[in-house]
Design an enzyme around this catalytic site. Structure first.
Site, short mmCIF file in Angstrom:
data_model
loop_
_atom_site.label_atom_id
_atom_site.label_comp_id
_atom_site.label_asym_id
_atom_site.label_seq_id
_atom_site.Cartn_x
_atom_site.Cartn_y
_atom_site.Cartn_z
N ASP A 389 -4.77 0.71 0.12
CA ASP A 389 -3.98 0.15 0.83
C ASP A 389 -3.52 0.89 2.38
OD1 ASP A 389 -3.68 -0.82 -1.34
OD2 ASP A 389 -1.71 -0.62 -1.81
N1 LIG Z 1 3.31 7.69 -2.80
C1 LIG Z 1 4.14 7.32 -2.93
O1 LIG Z 1 5.38 7.73 -2.55
C2 LIG Z 1 4.47 6.00 -2.96
C3 LIG Z 1 5.53 5.70 -3.56
C4 LIG Z 1 5.69 4.16 -4.24
C5 LIG Z 1 4.32 3.55 -3.81
N2 LIG Z 1 3.28 3.27 -3.28
C6 LIG Z 1 2.07 3.16 -2.66
O2 LIG Z 1 1.02 3.24 -3.88
C7 LIG Z 1 -0.08 2.98 -2.70
C8 LIG Z 1 -0.59 4.14 -2.30
O3 LIG Z 1 -1.97 3.56 -1.44
P1 LIG Z 1 -3.53 4.57 -2.29
O4 LIG Z 1 -4.30 4.27 -0.92
O5 LIG Z 1 -2.87 6.08 -2.37
O6 LIG Z 1 -3.68 3.35 -3.28
P2 LIG Z 1 -3.82 2.32 -3.75
O7 LIG Z 1 -3.75 1.22 -2.92
O8 LIG Z 1 -3.16 2.43 -4.53
O9 LIG Z 1 -5.27 2.47 -4.24
C9 LIG Z 1 -6.15 3.28 -5.32
C10 LIG Z 1 -7.22 3.16 -5.32
O10 LIG Z 1 -8.27 3.46 -6.37
C11 LIG Z 1 -8.83 3.29 -6.64
N3 LIG Z 1 -9.26 4.17 -8.09
C12 LIG Z 1 -8.44 4.40 -9.10
N4 LIG Z 1 -9.36 5.02 -9.87
C13 LIG Z 1 -10.37 5.50 -9.20
C14 LIG Z 1 -10.78 6.41 -9.97
N5 LIG Z 1 -10.66 7.03 -11.61
N6 LIG Z 1 -11.93 6.93 -9.04
C15 LIG Z 1 -11.99 5.84 -8.22
N7 LIG Z 1 -11.22 5.48 -7.66
C16 LIG Z 1 -10.01 5.09 -8.78
C17 LIG Z 1 -8.27 1.72 -6.86
O11 LIG Z 1 -9.96 1.10 -7.50
P3 LIG Z 1 -11.00 0.86 -8.34
O12 LIG Z 1 -10.32 0.00 -9.23
O13 LIG Z 1 -11.63 -0.71 -7.97
O14 LIG Z 1 -11.29 2.14 -8.22
C18 LIG Z 1 -7.42 2.04 -5.75
O15 LIG Z 1 -8.28 0.86 -5.78
C19 LIG Z 1 -0.09 2.38 -1.21
O16 LIG Z 1 0.42 0.97 -1.44
C20 LIG Z 1 2.08 2.85 -1.33
O17 LIG Z 1 3.09 1.43 -1.08
C21 LIG Z 1 3.65 4.74 -2.96
#
Ligand SMILES: NC(=O)c1ccc[n+]([C@@H]2O[C@H](COP(=O)([O-])OP(=O)(O)OC[C@H]3O[C@@H](n4cnc5c(N)ncnc54)[C@H](OP(=O)(O)O)[C@@H]3O)[C@@H](O)[C@H]2O)c1
Ligand SMILES: NC(=O)c1ccc[n+]([C@@H]2O[C@H](COP(=O)([O-])OP(=O)(O)OC[C@H]3O[C@@H](n4cnc5c(N)ncnc54)[C@H](OP(=O)(O)O)[C@@H]3O)[C@@H](O)[C@H]2O)c1
Lengths: 462, 96, 96, 462
Positions: A389
């Site tokens: 994301d």
């Molecule tokens: N940081 C905060 O405080 C917080 C709080 C609340 C919400 N959020 C939300 O969390 C999200 C964070 O974004 P992000 O880009 O860090 O993560 P993400 O958008 O949740 O994407 C994580 C990606 O990692 C891949 N993945 C999962 N396990 C894996 C593994 N073992 N090896 C390789 N890839 C793996 C997944 O794809 P595959 O399944 O294809 O592997 C997934 O597409 C945002 O949407 C944000 O709004 C964050």
């Protein structure tokens, strides 16, 4: 010890808490800050133990020993990736403690038939209510994060109405309890049970990935509950510490919401991620380009500048150490490696910083979104590791997307992009990511740790 | 009532102070901040100790004991885990 | 004594809060800050009014009157002059 | 009105003060901040007027009217260049008010033979003492700045010992007063007289240009005095507002000292500027190059980049408007004009900013030392207007100089420098300035306003 002296020492403890938080504002003083705040806590505990109201020490000592042992063990045992759960659990226990204190005080006054003054009973009621919600709410958050229960929002018809009803019931019963002259047992138990339930029903409709916001908010509540207890037993350190934590939690959850470009109300009541967004683009007809660890290694070995974008997948795969190793190898070959940290990458604020710090990545290589976003266009290779994301260009281009307007890392501006993930799984927001179909992008499928391991082996061989 | 007002004043000031302090903490340190603040909220231990240590019948004692245990886990666990995280932020030269 | 402690706590918190707030003010605004803070210190007016308005003999009344005048010059003069200075800092487009 | 309600409204006033200070931190919200703080004051005054302790209103209303009228008149009449004096005067009056309140309370308790509790008499004593020192100290500061008396430090043998003695006498008498059961009149008057004297003797050895630091410190004292009065009459708004002002003053004076690279102790007790520094270089054998307004105008007309360094002389000459006019002309001819603001240029912090803002110089053309220092070497002409110490390279090169170590503006790095001053007079620190003898430097002698007027006329003619 005289009451005045006790009060003054409590003030000292409060000042230490304040200094502690103040020093937490810079990595250089943060360790000191946390410790000084701990010293404040120690002082507060010791002074309380000398209070004349305490007559038997066996129970207390048993409690202190058991609690400390459990706490220490948890702190040692927890994995860095499980921090969010840990905080949720600790937070719940804090709320539970304040619930127990409020309850015990109530039952005691009931037992000796003591007539409580109005303000005492109001604050006691509040400390009960908030403590209970914090306890069960945090436990649900813990369960979601630990994947003991589903991370998906649990929704059912009439959910909001039911929650509102329960909330009104609690308020009504509390008002009744406070306003009738005698203290009754049945409204007490009713409030207790409904509040505990409310903690559960309020948190289940919130998606697992929003738990950090919820925890932070509940942390704020537990601070407020502590402050309320302070009102009840007229203790200033409780009020001050409680208020500090109360405001800290609110501010933190606001910061998180802002970074996700969502409102707090949307996080709490929006059931985000329950259904796919309306206008979410699909990937039909588009193809992705795959690459192998060998090719990726060659590309990285000859890159002059590399930006690593870590995301939640890095945490899941526990790949922080191997990333560090890879970066060292690239630097030995003359490339420069920087890390671009999106404010909400991962599942809690600062998640990536903690992980990379664990792997000894020097923190002058870590850059905030604002600092580094202009640099992507001058970068040879952008390595996206388990992030999704936070690099999704839809936030810039697609007004119908649930993440539209969220500021993102400009990974797509780099000369070429390598994305490490297991498959075409969506990220937290559950939407497609155009970046993966960009002609400049090559996908390296597989668990992040495994893929990086192969890249490192290749790099060493080169 | 006089005392209640005093408490309200203190609460208000501490809240403002909290906002100022927290707004200064950089994102990098938000996770330790969260667990550190959480540890501070374990200050309920003060109330728990008084409840557990008074002799007001067994209900109070049991509830008090549990309160002490809960609060203490929160306190000790919170500070310890925060310290563990922050250790990782220390600049390398200082570490060795 | 209880009340004194409360006052000390309030004083301590407000001092910390003051430090945090002032540290954020940029140099550019230090002169208005000085006169603005100065105006706030005219809060002694509250004490002056009570002294001047009670009937405790002519000495108190005279001293009280003077106190009110002094404090009021401090307050009104301080806020007015600060406002005058700050007006100059307003961005031009807003001004016309 | 019930006491509780009054207290709550006072809390509202306190919160408004806090918000006011908070909003003062940005030029965009500062006006609003100052006004909201004024509203807080109004609320506090109105609530106090409704207090049951107030029985006669004639005196009060007379006092309010007289005070407001005088205050408004002063605020309207004062010239922007006289701000430091104005603040000194207002500050003294504030201290005076708190002295009068403390005194009146003491005399009243004396009259009715009331036995004061210990803490009340301690705080009353403190409010007297601090109020008196603030009153006379600020008046001396005012006199020095207004040049009613000499701005030079007034020193005499045994000065420090005498001050210490007076201080000890005040403390001793206060302790005596507080510790004997009855309240005596003679120690009261003695403390009063000595404190008033102390205010004078503490400030006269400090040089005129250090007055802003002194005023800020006295402002801090007057805040503390207000807080003490708050302790006496148990009023929370006094305590909070007083503490806010108290810390603000201390912080500000520290910031000023830091910018001058001197310690607070050095400012207060160093009698800075009384004698020339030991190793101060003299200018023997060196010559300066003079220029005329015509030549300067030609040079400025063809410059691509100009940095104006304003200093105390600009304020004295009231040349802010004409500077603005000159800058407009240069920009019309295609040059770029920036202003480099040294943190202690002029005689009070932000002095130059206020002056230039008065002349409508847009504040995005004003640059802090740190922002602009790197730019001098790329600048065609640096125009130093009535500044001296803040551009003195001795602070970098001459360890014996009294200003050694003070960060300065790198005016000497510009391609060419034009200095506007009346003659070869020294600046506040009383030392020679190598910059004037630099071959790149041309001196344009005369009152800054007059010289600039001529430059502008020439520029228009070109
Ligand atoms: N940081 C905060 O405080 C917080 C709080 C609340 C919400 N959020 C939300 O969390 C999200 C964070 O974004 P992000 O880009 O860090 O993560 P993400 O958008 O949740 O994407 C994580 C990606 O990692 C891949 N993945 C999962 N396990 C894996 C593994 N073992 N090896 C390789 N890839 C793996 C997944 O794809 P595959 O399944 O294809 O592997 C997934 O597409 C945002 O949407 C944000 O709004 C964050
Ligand atoms: N800003 C603060 O808060 C603050 C507080 C305390 C102390 N200070 C001290 O004040 C000094 C400020 O430095 P500065 O460079 O601004 O001033 P400065 O070093 O005091 O020099 C001012 C210069 O202006 C010239 N001048 C005076 N009247 C003039 C007129 N009518 N037209 C043209 N020139 C005139 C004087 O030279 P001629 O006599 O030859 O004309 C003098 O050399 C520093 O030493 C600083 O430490 C500042």
């Amino acid at each position: 010890m005289s009451h005045t002296v006790t009060q003054l020492i409590y003030l000292v403890a409060s000042v230490l808490f304040i200094l502690g938080l103040k020093w937490l504002s810079s990595p250089a003083t943060a360790v000191k800050g946390n410790r000084i705040s701990g010293v404040g806590m120690l002082i507060a505990i010791v002074v309380t133990l000398l209070d004349q109201a305490i007559v038997t020490y066996q129970v207390i000592i048993a409690g202190l020993v058991v609690g400390s042992a459990l706490g220490l063990w948890m702190a040692k045992a927890v994995k860095m990736t499980s921090m969010p759960q840990m905080v949720a659990l600790l937070n719940g226990l804090g709320g539970g403690a304040s619930l127990l204190v409020g309850g015990a005080e109530f039952l005691r006054s009931e037992l000796v038939n003591e007539q409580l003054p109005l303000d005492t009973s109001i604050t006691m009621q509040l400390s009960l209510l908030i403590g209970a919600v914090t306890l069960t709410g945090s436990l649900v958050a813990w369960a979601k994060l630990q994947e003991v229960m589903t991370g998906k929002p649990i929704i059912y018809p009439g959910q909001k109405a039911l929650n509102a009803l329960m909330f009104l019931a609690v308020v009504g019963l509390s008002v009744y309890q406070v306003s009738v002259p005698e203290s009754l047992l049945w409204p007490f138990y009713a409030v207790l049970v409904i509040s505990l339930l409310l903690g559960v029903t309020l948190v289940i409709p919130i998606g697992g990935a929003d738990m950090p916001v919820v925890i932070s908010l509940l942390n704020s509540y537990s601070g407020i509950a502590a402050a309320m207890t302070g009102f009840v037993i007229r203790n200033e350190v409780l009020i001050i510490a409680g208020a500090l934590v109360g405001s800290s939690g609110i501010i933190l959850s606001q910061i998180m919401c802002k970074a996700m470009n969502r409102s707090l109300a949307n996080v709490l009541f929006g059931a985000f991620g329950a259904t796919g967004g309306g206008s979410t683009k699909t990937a039909e007809g588009l193809t992705v380009r795959q690459t192998s660890a060998d090719d990726a290694a060659v590309q990285l070995a000859y890159a002059k500048s590399v930006i690593v974008v870590p995301g939640y997948g890095l945490a899941v795969a526990q790949a922080q150490h191997i990333v560090r190793e890879m970066a060292d190898l690239i630097e030995k070959k003359g490339g420069e490696v920087k890390y671009a940290i999106h404010p909400v990458a991962g599942r809690m604020p600062g998640h990536m910083n903690v992980l990379l710090a664990e792997a000894n990545v020097p923190y002058d290589k870590l850059f905030d979104m604002d600092q580094i976003n202009a640099e992507f266009e001058r970068t040879d290779v952008c390595l996206v590791i388990g992030a999704n994301d936070v690099v999704n260009p839809a936030s810039r281009t697609d007004p119908g997307s649930p993440i539209y307007g969220m500021p993102i890392l400009n990974a797509d501006k780099a000369h070429s992009i390598i994305v490490l993930k297991r498959g075409m799984g969506a990220g937290f927001a559950g939407i497609e990511n155009e970046l993966f179909y960009n002609p400049k992008t090559a996908m390296l499928f597989g668990d992040a740790k495994g893929s990086l391991q192969k890249v490192v082996t290749e790099l060493k061989a080169l | 009532m006089e005392a209640l007002i005093g408490s309200i004043v203190i609460f208000t000031l501490a809240t403002f102070l909290g906002v100022e302090l927290i707004n200064r903490v950089p994102t990098t340190l938000h996770t330790p901040l969260m667990s550190g603040a959480n540890a501070i909220s374990g200050i309920t231990i003060a109330g728990a100790l008084i409840v557990a240590g008074g002799e007001h019948g067994w209900i109070s004692t049991v509830l008090g004991f549990l309160a002490v245990v809960f609060a203490m886990i929160n306190v000790v666990g919170g500070y310890a885990v925060t310290d563990r995280m922050l250790q990782m932020f220390k600049r390398k030269p200082e570490q060795k």
